[in-house]
Design a protein around this motif. Structure first.
Motif, short mmCIF file in Angstrom:
data_model
loop_
_atom_site.label_atom_id
_atom_site.label_comp_id
_atom_site.label_asym_id
_atom_site.label_seq_id
_atom_site.Cartn_x
_atom_site.Cartn_y
_atom_site.Cartn_z
N PRO A 220 10.48 0.42 -2.53
CA PRO A 220 9.30 0.82 -3.60
C PRO A 220 9.20 0.08 -5.27
N GLU A 221 9.98 0.39 -5.76
CA GLU A 221 10.42 -0.61 -7.06
C GLU A 221 10.20 -2.37 -6.60
N ALA A 222 10.57 -2.60 -5.37
CA ALA A 222 10.59 -3.99 -5.11
C ALA A 222 9.14 -4.43 -4.80
N VAL A 223 8.50 -4.17 -4.52
CA VAL A 223 7.12 -3.80 -3.50
C VAL A 223 6.40 -4.16 -5.28
N ARG A 224 6.46 -2.70 -6.00
CA ARG A 224 6.26 -3.12 -7.33
C ARG A 224 6.39 -4.10 -8.26
N ARG A 225 7.40 -4.93 -8.16
CA ARG A 225 8.00 -5.74 -8.96
C ARG A 225 7.44 -7.23 -8.32
N GLU A 226 6.24 -7.34 -7.00
CA GLU A 226 5.95 -8.33 -6.41
C GLU A 226 4.58 -8.26 -6.66
N VAL A 227 4.25 -7.10 -7.39
CA VAL A 227 2.62 -6.77 -8.14
C VAL A 227 3.02 -7.18 -9.67
N ASP A 228 3.80 -7.23 -10.05
CA ASP A 228 3.82 -7.50 -11.77
C ASP A 228 2.71 -8.29 -12.13
N TRP A 229 2.23 -9.65 -11.05
CA TRP A 229 0.98 -10.41 -12.25
C TRP A 229 -0.12 -9.91 -11.91
N LEU A 230 -0.25 -8.64 -11.65
CA LEU A 230 -1.74 -7.78 -11.69
C LEU A 230 -1.82 -7.63 -13.14
N GLY A 231 -1.02 -7.71 -14.09
CA GLY A 231 -0.68 -6.85 -15.30
C GLY A 231 -0.44 -5.63 -15.20
N TRP B 265 -2.30 6.34 -21.98
CA TRP B 265 -3.27 5.09 -20.80
C TRP B 265 -3.95 6.32 -20.53
N GLY B 266 -4.98 7.25 -20.35
CA GLY B 266 -5.62 7.67 -20.15
C GLY B 266 -5.99 7.89 -18.36
N ALA B 267 -5.25 7.03 -17.47
CA ALA B 267 -4.93 7.00 -15.68
C ALA B 267 -3.97 5.82 -16.24
N ARG B 268 -2.96 6.13 -14.92
CA ARG B 268 -2.13 5.29 -14.42
C ARG B 268 -1.88 4.77 -12.86
N VAL B 269 -2.53 4.26 -13.19
CA VAL B 269 -2.80 3.27 -11.24
C VAL B 269 -1.57 3.03 -10.35
N VAL B 270 -1.38 4.40 -9.66
CA VAL B 270 -0.17 4.71 -9.11
C VAL B 270 -0.24 4.22 -6.79
N ALA B 271 0.64 3.64 -6.14
CA ALA B 271 0.10 4.17 -5.12
C ALA B 271 1.40 4.19 -3.88
N VAL B 272 0.78 4.24 -2.66
CA VAL B 272 1.42 4.93 -1.49
C VAL B 272 1.16 3.27 -0.53
N VAL B 273 2.08 3.38 0.59
CA VAL B 273 2.44 2.20 1.77
C VAL B 273 3.11 2.56 1.98
N THR B 274 2.49 2.02 3.27
CA THR B 274 3.44 2.13 4.92
C THR B 274 3.67 0.38 4.94
N GLY B 275 4.72 0.54 5.99
CA GLY B 275 5.53 -0.69 6.69
C GLY B 275 6.84 -0.13 6.84
N ARG C 117 -1.23 -3.30 -12.53
CA ARG C 117 0.08 -3.27 -11.71
C ARG C 117 -0.07 -1.89 -11.08
N PRO C 118 0.66 -1.03 -10.15
CA PRO C 118 0.86 -0.22 -9.90
C PRO C 118 2.04 0.44 -10.97
N ARG C 119 1.80 1.69 -11.49
CA ARG C 119 3.42 2.24 -12.33
C ARG C 119 4.58 2.85 -11.61
N ALA C 120 3.91 3.22 -10.17
CA ALA C 120 5.14 4.05 -9.34
C ALA C 120 4.37 4.05 -7.72
N VAL C 121 4.95 3.60 -6.96
CA VAL C 121 5.21 3.10 -5.63
C VAL C 121 5.58 4.08 -5.02
N ARG C 122 5.51 4.59 -3.84
CA ARG C 122 5.57 5.38 -2.77
C ARG C 122 5.26 4.93 -0.89
N VAL C 123 6.58 5.06 -0.54
CA VAL C 123 6.62 4.35 1.13
C VAL C 123 6.09 5.70 2.25
#
Length: 388
Positions: free
Chosen positions: A338-349, A323-333, A352-358
């Motif tokens: 992590p996977e549930a958070v990622r599924r919540e933003v699947d609508w971003l197409g 892909w050239g680059a993957r979108v990844v994210a860290v979150v706090t809360g 959307r982050p390919r990986a999320v870490r808390v």
């Protein structure tokens, strides 16, 4: 005749005494008396000789940047520019006021708090930051300074901590006539929460090269110009700020970001919304190109912060052979999977982050900006982000 001005290094350690001493030297420098001032913080190494070299006769302060684009630079701020910033701020806020300094004094925002109060003839009240910023210590500093203090400047992380401390922090905040929020992007939900709680927040946008914040609630201050360079079809372009608050340049170097006519080409992208207010979309260098699509991190971060339980988010791109680059994210809360958070933003197409870490806390730099380099390093040191 020597037309230069010596530079004096003034060290601060987070104490009120050090901040007041810095304020006195800054006031003298702006008035044209004594050397220009180079403030340093408690963790700063001794500045090299290149930063302590004599400057132009009109320069009053030499302020180092946070180094978000690489090596920190030393910004030359004239007394005229600093005075213009203080004057325009007072005009926008409806008059002079006495400020409480709750930010590191050696950053440009701290310098401005000291100078604004001095201009009003009421030296700033100062919070002791040697043990860090704590809501209870903030509340105690406010109680000691009331009712004189009416103005305050914070970064978003500080605002969030105070809102979370309803017993002391929030009550102390409500008494200010204006609370400037800057230094990093502030999510809409945090601003709405503050306003609903009775806090008079004002968002600011700017940088060391513009004497700090010079666009308030999306509208440039008096004597400040705003342009967008090379806007695309959606109106997004590079933000160019100009006018009386722009710095003289960088110490010891020239830079194409400083344009003729006292204008500064920022590293940020933005667009002007209906009604004329500026929306800042983040750094141009932070835009992630994944599969040929440009993804501004702020768009993904807003979506993540809307997920129940998510408090903060930082989105970056990491290299990917396909892909050239993957979108990844860290979150706090709290109570985040992590996977549930990622599924919540699947609508971003594709965005959307390919990986999320808390994380417990976002890595920060400067006075509260997310440290994107540290986030990228986190994914690199932990084996990268596996595409979902």
């Amino acid at each position: 005749m020597d037309r230069t001005r010596p530079v004096e290094v003034v060290a601060t350690d987070g104490s009120a005494a050090a901040a007041r001493a810095l304020g006195e030297r800054l006031v003298a420098a702006v008035a044209g008396h004594g050397p220009a001032v180079l403030p340093t913080g408690p963790d700063d190494p001794p500045p090299p000789a290149t930063l302590r070299a004599p400057v132009g006769p009109g320069v009053a302060a030499v302020v180092t940047t946070s180094g978000s684009t690489g090596v920190p630079k030393a910004v030359l701020l004239s007394g005229t520019a600093l005075a213009a910033s203080a004057t325009s701020t007072a005009a926008r806020l409806g008059g002079e006021g006495r400020w409480l300094l709750a930010l590191p004094a050696h950053h440009v925002a701290g310098v401005q708090v000291l100078l604004r109060s001095a201009r009003a003839g009421t030296p700033a009240a100062v919070m002791d930051l040697r043990d860090g910023f704590r809501p209870d210590a903030f509340a105690a500093a406010v109680r000691a300074a009331r009712p004189a203090v009416t103005r305050l400047s914070l970064v978003p992380t500080q605002l969030r901590r105070l809102l979370d401390d309803a017993d002391a922090g929030l009550d102390a905040l409500r008494g200010f006539g204006a609370v400037l929020i800057g230094g990093a992007a502030t999510e809409t939900a945090l601003l709405e929460r503050a306003r609903a709680a009775g806090v008079r927040v004002v968002t600011t946008y700017g940088m060391s090269e513009t004497c700090g914040g010079c666009v308030y609630d999306g509208v440039p201050l008096d004597r400040v110009t705003l342009d967008l360079e090379d806007p695309d079809a959606s109106g997004v372009g590079r933000i160019v700020l100009g006018g009386a608050t722009v710095a003289d340049g960088y110490q010891g170097s020239t830079d194409p970001s400083f344009l003729p006519g006292r204008r500064f080409r920022t590293s940020d992208l933005g667009r002007v919304l209906p009604g004329g207010r500026l929306e800042v979309l983040g750094r141009a260098d932070d835009v992630i190109v994944t599969g040929g699509e440009k993804v501004p991190p702020i768009v993904v971060e807003r979506a993540l912060r809307a997920v129940p339980g998510v408090r903060e988010a930082c989105v970056v791109g990491v290299p990917d052979p396909e892909w050239g680059a993957r979108v990844v994210a860290v979150v706090t809360g709290s109570d985040l999977e992590p996977e549930a958070v990622r599924r919540e933003v699947d609508w971003l197409g594709r965005a959307r982050p390919r990986a999320v870490r808390v994380l417990d806390e976002l890595p920060l730099r400067g006075i509260g900006k997310p440290d994107r380099a540290a986030v990228r390093e986190l994914f690199a040191t932990e084996g990268g982000a596996t595409p979902a």
